[in-house]
Design a protein around this motif. Structure first.
Motif, PDB file in Angstrom:
ATOM      1  N   MET A   1     -11.059  17.917  -0.442  1.00 31.99           N
ATOM      2  CA  MET A   1     -10.145  16.859   0.007  1.00 31.99           C
ATOM      3  C   MET A   1      -8.836  16.925  -0.782  1.00 31.99           C
ATOM      4  O   MET A   1      -8.834  17.021  -2.008  1.00 31.99           O
ATOM      5  CB  MET A   1     -10.835  15.507  -0.228  1.00 31.99           C
ATOM      6  N   ALA A   2      -7.725  16.889  -0.058  1.00 30.72           N
ATOM      7  CA  ALA A   2      -6.420  16.963  -0.728  1.00 30.72           C
ATOM      8  C   ALA A   2      -6.181  15.691  -1.534  1.00 30.72           C
ATOM      9  O   ALA A   2      -6.566  14.608  -1.120  1.00 30.72           O
ATOM     10  CB  ALA A   2      -5.317  17.128   0.318  1.00 30.72           C
ATOM     11  N   SER A   3      -5.557  15.861  -2.704  1.00 29.34           N
ATOM     12  CA  SER A   3      -5.290  14.675  -3.522  1.00 29.34           C
ATOM     13  C   SER A   3      -4.193  13.853  -2.856  1.00 29.34           C
ATOM     14  O   SER A   3      -3.368  14.373  -2.113  1.00 29.34           O
ATOM     15  CB  SER A   3      -4.866  15.089  -4.929  1.00 29.34           C
ATOM     16  N   GLU A   4      -4.198  12.553  -3.136  1.00 30.70           N
ATOM     17  CA  GLU A   4      -3.224  11.683  -2.468  1.00 30.70           C
ATOM     18  C   GLU A   4      -1.810  12.008  -2.926  1.00 30.70           C
ATOM     19  O   GLU A   4      -1.572  12.372  -4.071  1.00 30.70           O
ATOM     20  CB  GLU A   4      -3.561  10.214  -2.713  1.00 30.70           C
ATOM     21  N   LYS A   5      -0.904  11.890  -1.993  1.00 31.74           N
ATOM     22  CA  LYS A   5       0.506  12.168  -2.305  1.00 31.74           C
ATOM     23  C   LYS A   5       1.091  11.044  -3.136  1.00 31.74           C
ATOM     24  O   LYS A   5       0.828   9.867  -2.893  1.00 31.74           O
ATOM     25  CB  LYS A   5       1.303  12.297  -1.005  1.00 31.74           C
ATOM     26  N   LYS A   6       1.901  11.441  -4.113  1.00 35.02           N
ATOM     27  CA  LYS A   6       2.564  10.461  -4.970  1.00 35.02           C
ATOM     28  C   LYS A   6       3.979  10.248  -4.451  1.00 35.02           C
ATOM     29  O   LYS A   6       4.779  11.176  -4.416  1.00 35.02           O
ATOM     30  CB  LYS A   6       2.589  11.014  -6.399  1.00 35.02           C
ATOM     31  N   ILE A   7       4.251   9.019  -4.034  1.00 34.10           N
ATOM     32  CA  ILE A   7       5.527   8.697  -3.405  1.00 34.10           C
ATOM     33  C   ILE A   7       6.345   7.790  -4.313  1.00 34.10           C
ATOM     34  O   ILE A   7       5.888   6.704  -4.685  1.00 34.10           O
ATOM     35  CB  ILE A   7       5.319   7.958  -2.048  1.00 34.10           C
ATOM     36  N   GLY A   8       7.554   8.217  -4.645  1.00 37.45           N
ATOM     37  CA  GLY A   8       8.466   7.360  -5.404  1.00 37.45           C
ATOM     38  C   GLY A   8       9.304   6.544  -4.438  1.00 37.45           C
ATOM     39  O   GLY A   8       9.849   7.085  -3.469  1.00 37.45           O
ATOM     40  N   LEU A   9       9.380   5.248  -4.675  1.00 32.53           N
ATOM     41  CA  LEU A   9      10.169   4.364  -3.806  1.00 32.53           C
ATOM     42  C   LEU A   9      11.482   4.018  -4.499  1.00 32.53           C
ATOM     43  O   LEU A   9      11.487   3.462  -5.593  1.00 32.53           O
ATOM     44  CB  LEU A   9       9.396   3.077  -3.509  1.00 32.53           C
ATOM     45  N   TYR A  10      12.565   4.381  -3.856  1.00 31.22           N
ATOM     46  CA  TYR A  10      13.898   4.138  -4.396  1.00 31.22           C
ATOM     47  C   TYR A  10      14.546   3.093  -3.483  1.00 31.22           C
ATOM     48  O   TYR A  10      14.936   3.393  -2.363  1.00 31.22           O
ATOM     49  CB  TYR A  10      14.661   5.465  -4.379  1.00 31.22           C
ATOM     50  N   PHE A  11      14.576   1.848  -3.930  1.00 30.85           N
ATOM     51  CA  PHE A  11      15.086   0.744  -3.116  1.00 30.85           C
ATOM     52  C   PHE A  11      16.593   0.607  -3.281  1.00 30.85           C
ATOM     53  O   PHE A  11      17.119   0.828  -4.369  1.00 30.85           O
ATOM     54  CB  PHE A  11      14.452  -0.583  -3.564  1.00 30.85           C
ATOM     55  N   GLY A  12      17.249   0.199  -2.208  1.00 27.67           N
ATOM     56  CA  GLY A  12      18.683  -0.058  -2.323  1.00 27.67           C
ATOM     57  C   GLY A  12      19.255  -0.544  -1.015  1.00 27.67           C
ATOM     58  O   GLY A  12      18.660  -0.363   0.050  1.00 27.67           O
ATOM     59  N   THR A  13      20.430  -1.175  -1.101  1.00 27.58           N
ATOM     60  CA  THR A  13      21.099  -1.549   0.148  1.00 27.58           C
ATOM     61  C   THR A  13      21.808  -0.319   0.720  1.00 27.58           C
ATOM     62  O   THR A  13      22.055  -0.237   1.910  1.00 27.58           O
ATOM     63  CB  THR A  13      22.112  -2.698  -0.089  1.00 27.58           C
ATOM     64  N   PHE A  14      22.108   0.682  -0.148  1.00 31.54           N
ATOM     65  CA  PHE A  14      22.766   1.922   0.287  1.00 31.54           C
ATOM     66  C   PHE A  14      23.945   1.585   1.207  1.00 31.54           C
ATOM     67  O   PHE A  14      23.983   1.949   2.373  1.00 31.54           O
ATOM     68  CB  PHE A  14      21.768   2.878   0.949  1.00 31.54           C
TER      69      PHE A  14
END
Length: 200
Positions: A1-14
């Motif tokens: 089973m593939a390990s879970e993906k690590k997702i970085g969340l970059y919040f902004g109004t951009f």
């Protein structure tokens, strides 16, 4: 089973997304253990006045255009359908429910870490989600409660990304003054702003 993906969340109004945002997001995904960075477009930040914001979908379109050539960076409109104003703790819970096979992490500037203890349910965030911090030039010391004996809280990882002092506020002001700021924006974003006459 593939390990879970690590997702970085970059919040902004951009408002708008610029080369500084792109540099930080790309550095985070290339020089940390994150598999992807999702740039989460905030419809309305409780700490910002709404009237200075471009329409949500225009800001999302510009993020999508900017990320076209970066397969590890994704635009997210996840907060568009959530109650306003948006609180990060609620967004994280919603994402976790929607994507149970991914591990979500927060990306924030060192300046934001200073005020992190004022965030809604910040203790929950600290307990459940890793936080990746990039450097900013700012006054004062990061709030001492995230340090213990000179060490950062175990949930917090400092990533030695380039210090970017470019801001969307500066860009909006420059455009309104008729300055040429093309090098500060991904070219397609600059073109979009120019064609739509935004911020002029």
């Amino acid at each position: 089973m593939a390990s879970e993906k690590k997702i970085g969340l970059y919040f902004g109004t951009f408002n708008p997304i610029h080369s500084g945002h792109l540099t930080i997001a790309n550095y985070m995904v290339e020089y940390s253990d994150l598999d992807e960075v999702w740039m989460v477009v905030t419809p309305h930040n409780p700490h910002k006045k709404k009237k200075t914001l471009l329409d949500d979908n225009h800001r999302l379109s510009m993020v999508r255009i900017a990320l076209e050539e970066y397969p590890k960076l994704k635009a997210s409109n996840i907060e568009f359908g959530l109650p306003q104003p948006n609180y990060t703790v609620n967004t994280l819970a919603h994402l976790e429910e929607k994507f149970p096979n991914k591990q979500f992490c927060l990306i924030m500037g060192e300046d934001n870490l200073k005020g992190f203890h004022k965030w809604k349910n910040y203790e929950v965030i600290l307990k459940r989600y890793p936080i990746y911090v990039y450097p900013r030039i700012s006054e004062g010391v990061v709030d001492h409660q995230f340090y213990s004996e000179g060490k950062l809280h175990p949930s917090i990882t400092k990533v030695d990304a380039p210090i970017m002092e470019l801001s969307s506020t500066f860009i909006r002001k420059a455009i309104s003054e008729g300055k040429n700021i093309r090098p500060m924006l991904p070219f397609e974003v600059w073109k979009y702003l120019d064609e739509m006459n935004f911020y002029k």
